[in-house]
Design a protein around this motif. Sequence first.
Motif, PDB file in Angstrom:
ATOM      1  N   MET A  15       0.997  -1.015   0.082  1.00  0.00           N
ATOM      2  CA  MET A  15      -0.056   0.109   0.084  1.00  0.00           C
ATOM      3  C   MET A  15       0.886   1.161  -0.111  1.00  0.00           C
ATOM      4  O   MET A  15       1.367   1.787   1.127  1.00  0.00           O
ATOM      5  CB  MET A  15      -0.668   0.216   1.131  1.00  0.00           C
ATOM      6  CG  MET A  15      -1.870  -1.104   1.287  1.00  0.00           C
ATOM      7  SD  MET A  15      -3.359  -0.557   0.929  1.00  0.00           S
ATOM      8  CE  MET A  15      -4.172  -0.554   2.388  1.00  0.00           C
ATOM      9  N   SER A  16       1.174   1.673  -1.053  1.00  0.00           N
ATOM     10  CA  SER A  16       2.010   2.766  -1.099  1.00  0.00           C
ATOM     11  C   SER A  16       1.430   4.001  -0.937  1.00  0.00           C
ATOM     12  O   SER A  16       1.403   4.714   0.155  1.00  0.00           O
ATOM     13  CB  SER A  16       2.677   2.972  -2.590  1.00  0.00           C
ATOM     14  OG  SER A  16       1.667   2.829  -3.537  1.00  0.00           O
ATOM     15  N   ASP A  17       0.410   4.605  -1.815  1.00  0.00           N
ATOM     16  CA  ASP A  17      -0.430   5.709  -1.450  1.00  0.00           C
ATOM     17  C   ASP A  17      -1.577   5.562  -0.824  1.00  0.00           C
ATOM     18  O   ASP A  17      -2.154   4.391  -1.042  1.00  0.00           O
ATOM     19  CB  ASP A  17      -0.573   6.369  -2.982  1.00  0.00           C
ATOM     20  CG  ASP A  17       0.507   7.236  -3.733  1.00  0.00           C
ATOM     21  OD1 ASP A  17       1.209   6.252  -4.076  1.00  0.00           O
ATOM     22  OD2 ASP A  17       0.625   8.152  -3.459  1.00  0.00           O
ATOM     23  N   VAL A  18      -2.105   6.285  -0.137  1.00  0.00           N
ATOM     24  CA  VAL A  18      -3.457   6.286   0.423  1.00  0.00           C
ATOM     25  C   VAL A  18      -4.495   7.417  -0.276  1.00  0.00           C
ATOM     26  O   VAL A  18      -4.089   8.436   0.229  1.00  0.00           O
ATOM     27  CB  VAL A  18      -3.394   6.481   1.892  1.00  0.00           C
ATOM     28  CG1 VAL A  18      -4.655   6.299   2.367  1.00  0.00           C
ATOM     29  CG2 VAL A  18      -2.859   4.994   2.395  1.00  0.00           C
ATOM     30  N   TYR A  19      -5.484   7.110  -0.931  1.00  0.00           N
ATOM     31  CA  TYR A  19      -6.353   8.227  -1.578  1.00  0.00           C
ATOM     32  C   TYR A  19      -7.402   8.397  -0.704  1.00  0.00           C
ATOM     33  O   TYR A  19      -7.680   7.540   0.242  1.00  0.00           O
ATOM     34  CB  TYR A  19      -6.484   7.759  -2.871  1.00  0.00           C
ATOM     35  CG  TYR A  19      -5.191   7.305  -3.834  1.00  0.00           C
ATOM     36  CD1 TYR A  19      -4.339   8.336  -4.105  1.00  0.00           C
ATOM     37  CD2 TYR A  19      -5.010   6.033  -4.255  1.00  0.00           C
ATOM     38  CE1 TYR A  19      -3.450   8.043  -4.983  1.00  0.00           C
ATOM     39  CE2 TYR A  19      -3.783   5.773  -4.823  1.00  0.00           C
ATOM     40  CZ  TYR A  19      -2.918   6.692  -5.125  1.00  0.00           C
ATOM     41  OH  TYR A  19      -1.877   6.577  -5.962  1.00  0.00           O
ATOM     42  N   ALA A  20      -7.930   9.422  -1.223  1.00  0.00           N
ATOM     43  CA  ALA A  20      -9.251  10.039  -0.285  1.00  0.00           C
ATOM     44  C   ALA A  20     -10.266   8.622  -0.224  1.00  0.00           C
ATOM     45  O   ALA A  20     -10.406   8.250  -1.684  1.00  0.00           O
ATOM     46  CB  ALA A  20      -9.840  11.064  -0.877  1.00  0.00           C
ATOM     47  N   VAL A  21     -10.697   8.296   0.905  1.00  0.00           N
ATOM     48  CA  VAL A  21     -11.954   7.342   0.868  1.00  0.00           C
ATOM     49  C   VAL A  21     -13.149   7.987   1.308  1.00  0.00           C
ATOM     50  O   VAL A  21     -13.161   8.779   2.153  1.00  0.00           O
ATOM     51  CB  VAL A  21     -11.561   6.123   1.697  1.00  0.00           C
ATOM     52  CG1 VAL A  21     -12.501   5.233   1.835  1.00  0.00           C
ATOM     53  CG2 VAL A  21     -10.302   5.414   1.039  1.00  0.00           C
ATOM     54  N   SER A  22     -14.400   7.814   0.627  1.00  0.00           N
ATOM     55  CA  SER A  22     -15.575   8.459   0.944  1.00  0.00           C
ATOM     56  C   SER A  22     -16.704   7.549   0.583  1.00  0.00           C
ATOM     57  O   SER A  22     -16.640   6.682  -0.364  1.00  0.00           O
ATOM     58  CB  SER A  22     -15.664   9.963   0.728  1.00  0.00           C
ATOM     59  OG  SER A  22     -16.021   9.858  -0.741  1.00  0.00           O
ATOM     60  N   ALA A  23     -17.954   7.794   0.926  1.00  0.00           N
ATOM     61  CA  ALA A  23     -19.035   7.034   0.549  1.00  0.00           C
ATOM     62  C   ALA A  23     -19.586   7.557  -0.955  1.00  0.00           C
ATOM     63  O   ALA A  23     -18.995   8.791  -0.972  1.00  0.00           O
ATOM     64  CB  ALA A  23     -20.272   7.267   1.620  1.00  0.00           C
ATOM     65  N   SER A  24     -20.115   6.663  -1.632  1.00  0.00           N
ATOM     66  CA  SER A  24     -20.565   7.126  -2.964  1.00  0.00           C
ATOM     67  C   SER A  24     -21.707   8.055  -2.732  1.00  0.00           C
ATOM     68  O   SER A  24     -22.359   8.188  -1.573  1.00  0.00           O
ATOM     69  CB  SER A  24     -20.873   5.929  -3.795  1.00  0.00           C
ATOM     70  OG  SER A  24     -22.162   5.289  -3.060  1.00  0.00           O
ATOM     71  N   PRO A  25     -22.175   8.779  -3.504  1.00  0.00           N
ATOM     72  CA  PRO A  25     -21.540   9.213  -4.937  1.00  0.00           C
ATOM     73  C   PRO A  25     -20.252  10.178  -4.831  1.00  0.00           C
ATOM     74  O   PRO A  25     -20.043  10.832  -4.059  1.00  0.00           O
ATOM     75  CB  PRO A  25     -22.813   9.888  -5.684  1.00  0.00           C
ATOM     76  CG  PRO A  25     -23.497  10.524  -4.563  1.00  0.00           C
ATOM     77  CD  PRO A  25     -23.309   9.320  -3.473  1.00  0.00           C
ATOM     78  N   HIS A  26     -19.603   9.887  -5.914  1.00  0.00           N
ATOM     79  CA  HIS A  26     -18.240  10.917  -6.000  1.00  0.00           C
ATOM     80  C   HIS A  26     -18.509  12.055  -6.768  1.00  0.00           C
ATOM     81  O   HIS A  26     -17.454  12.649  -6.815  1.00  0.00           O
ATOM     82  CB  HIS A  26     -17.058   9.735  -6.170  1.00  0.00           C
ATOM     83  CG  HIS A  26     -17.129   8.526  -5.487  1.00  0.00           C
ATOM     84  ND1 HIS A  26     -16.735   8.449  -4.309  1.00  0.00           N
ATOM     85  CD2 HIS A  26     -17.513   7.148  -6.019  1.00  0.00           C
ATOM     86  CE1 HIS A  26     -16.877   7.142  -3.982  1.00  0.00           C
ATOM     87  NE2 HIS A  26     -17.170   6.580  -4.739  1.00  0.00           N
ATOM     88  N   ILE A  27     -19.599  12.203  -7.406  1.00  0.00           N
ATOM     89  CA  ILE A  27     -19.893  13.362  -8.291  1.00  0.00           C
ATOM     90  C   ILE A  27     -20.983  13.952  -7.510  1.00  0.00           C
ATOM     91  O   ILE A  27     -21.691  13.253  -6.994  1.00  0.00           O
ATOM     92  CB  ILE A  27     -19.891  13.225  -9.685  1.00  0.00           C
ATOM     93  CG1 ILE A  27     -21.011  11.921 -10.024  1.00  0.00           C
ATOM     94  CG2 ILE A  27     -18.581  12.846 -10.145  1.00  0.00           C
ATOM     95  CD1 ILE A  27     -21.253  11.818 -11.263  1.00  0.00           C
ATOM     96  N   LYS A  28     -21.029  15.456  -7.748  1.00  0.00           N
ATOM     97  CA  LYS A  28     -22.115  16.140  -7.035  1.00  0.00           C
ATOM     98  C   LYS A  28     -22.675  17.231  -7.845  1.00  0.00           C
ATOM     99  O   LYS A  28     -21.958  17.906  -8.517  1.00  0.00           O
ATOM    100  CB  LYS A  28     -21.452  16.618  -5.750  1.00  0.00           C
ATOM    101  CG  LYS A  28     -22.451  17.598  -4.808  1.00  0.00           C
ATOM    102  CD  LYS A  28     -22.994  16.653  -3.777  1.00  0.00           C
ATOM    103  CE  LYS A  28     -23.987  17.757  -3.124  1.00  0.00           C
ATOM    104  NZ  LYS A  28     -25.059  18.049  -3.823  1.00  0.00           N
TER     105      LYS A  28
END
Lengths: 440, 362
Positions: B1-14
């Motif tokens: 696990m090199s990078d850790v990207y933003a994690v959030s619940a869907s939806p990812h567009i708004k």
Amino acid sequence: MGLKTFPGGIHPHDLKHYSKDRHIEEMPLPKKVIIPLSQHIGAISNPIVKHGDEVLVGQKIAEPGGFVSIPMHASISGKVTKIDKFPHPTGIMAMGIEITSDEKDNWIKLEDDENYMELSVDEMKKRVADAGICGMGGAGFPTHVKLSPPPEKPIDTLIVNGVECEPYLTADYRIMLEHTDDIINGLKILKKILGAKKGIVGIEVNKPDAIKLFKKLLKNESDIKVIGLKLKYPQGAEKQLIYAATKRRVPNKGGLPMDIGVVVQNVGTAIAVYEAVRYKKPLIDRVITVSGKIVKNPKNVKARIGVLFSELLDFCDGTYEEIGKVISGGPMMGFAIPSLETPMTKGSSGLILFNKKEAHKEEESTCLRCGRCVDVCPMNLVPSLIAHNVRHEDWEMAEKYGVMDCMKCGSCAYVCPSHIKLIQWIDIGKIKVTEKRNQD
Amino acid sequence: MSDVYAVSASPHIKQRISVPSVMWQVVLALTPALLVGIFFFGIQSLILTIYAVIAAVVTEAVIQRLRKVPITVSDGSAVVTGILIAFNINSASPWWLPVVGSVFAITIGKQIFGGLGYNIFNPALLGRAFLVASWPTLMTAGWKATNPLSNIFESSINGLKDLPSNVPAVITSATPLGVAKAIRDTTQISRDMAETVMNSLASADTIQNLFWGNIGGVIGEVSAAALLIGAAYLAYKHIIEWRIPISYIGTVFVLTYIFGGINGLFSVSILLPVFHIFSGGLILGAFFMATDMVTSPVTKKGRIIFGIGCGILTVVIRLVGGYPEGVSYSILLMNIAVPLIDRYTIPRIFGEIKIRTRINTN
């Protein structure tokens, strides 16, 4: 107007232009793959290989863990190098089998049954089950289970889902253009297995060339219809597609399409079924869309199951900017995953990359009671009310207002002016209500 | 696990929408009506509106400071309240009237419940109700249009000049609705005469003047045309939805047609209900106040019930109540009913019907 559709829904920018004109490219063999043991809805599969075993492409490496489960197959030839927990495209860590390539691509022996349509229904079903096929649109329900309705639930209509309503995704669109015959062959097999009188191909009207192609190829098939559906999200959701195409409603509280005589299969699944029945080819590859504003070379890639997202992205020449968010699936329902060292599974329809700015999420503010979420909910729920009850840990009320009927399409959160994380709240509600049900 | 990207619940567009964008668009939609108000009643209208807005914004900021919560005046909701308060007073009012109205609206109408999203009543209407109760003469009398064009008695009611000299005393009310009320209530003039006046109220001339705003009234409600332009913009932007205004106005139309006549039943002309729609605060109320998100039902069915309820109450007050106009009270009364309406209009979940029919047929 007058196009078939469902009540509710939203109109996000489809953002398909990045990749929609890119022909499907076959990715070179990956150096290693990770085959998760859970790529589907149902029981986790049981590994039947051990560390150090040599495997061929298509060789079975895990048995289904029950009827509602699927076997897994090696997607490259080489050596099993690890059986452990790996990152999973749903954002969690899950058991998987790592295979390191011998770079030979040695396959198991495939067949070519030219008279495959003469096979018995049971043999067809067996081949589908043996090939480890699950729904390739995202949810991943084992296909052979959908093809085995109990006798008291006869199926009269088979719908092949070519809607692909998620923004960015174009994999289904490309296979509809480039593998039209295979989809139609798969459709005929599925129709025969189910004994369905009617076949329907549902496609959104933003893909007019696909609609035209199917209409041309199916013009002599009186029992297969091609339906152009209104451009609206979530048109491709199973229940909404069924309603648009047949005006039938799948019963809520856990009802299935088979309860109303319908089975829906994704176009990719139809191809997998065709290849399984004709060639006995297990599901070891699929087409995935790699896209996003920051992707240098967005593509529709045919890749082996288990390939790492990092390798897929390298095949698309990486990104222009620093990555802020990685989404497995579409941007509406897909999962944000913390690492690119995550394998593609049978249900992975897309790999979408956002920059830091696109990844930014606004803070929640108080609910204005504007009712926009109510207007767009395709399941006719009151999302704000469910979220309110979850926030106050009133699981009973959340259940009463239909938290379990939500399919998490995200339309409500998409339109919320207060940026309330409705799907997050609803997800918590689903988990708690399920926990409570299991206790009772 | 090199990078850790933003994690959030869907939806990812708004969708690009936020509370401030909603509120500022409402402000924009109210601008045409304000401009018409300035055109007919003079620059004083603008000055009073500015007083009201400043008072509302300052009150909100001060209270939020005292409550030790984030100050959110930039979201535009207090600005909307201020404008609506000013829209409900006449241009000849003293400067402190809109100020008191705004302070009351923001304090008692909004912040006391917890601020935006929690208030039960439309703050601006509550502020108006407070002003009407406290300074009834300032709020309901002295409505004299400053623009000479806008004297309804001279320009609209053609038959009026031929009336006996004692009649105008009865109908000196400065607004068309006031005239309509007086005519119905008075016993001083003959039936024929009353009908003549009623007919001239419900004439194409009067309605035209009502539509464009060429009448006496408060700053913001005189021009139906200007309000409708703003409402059309909000509808186009999906900020207001058709159910409340249409059911509200439709109810007023039907009820005034049936009960609006001099003798109590069926009005003489189809223009009378049209007169009722375009006069008073109905257009302002139906499109900008009843549709207030916070204080109207969230369910679709609920919005229709809410609109019909507002319509019934408005007509009852206009035709049989003590006031010539009932829009603001009817909306306030229906505000109280919103939680109840919402509770009993939870929509049937998609697929629920099928289960019932299945059980029935088995």
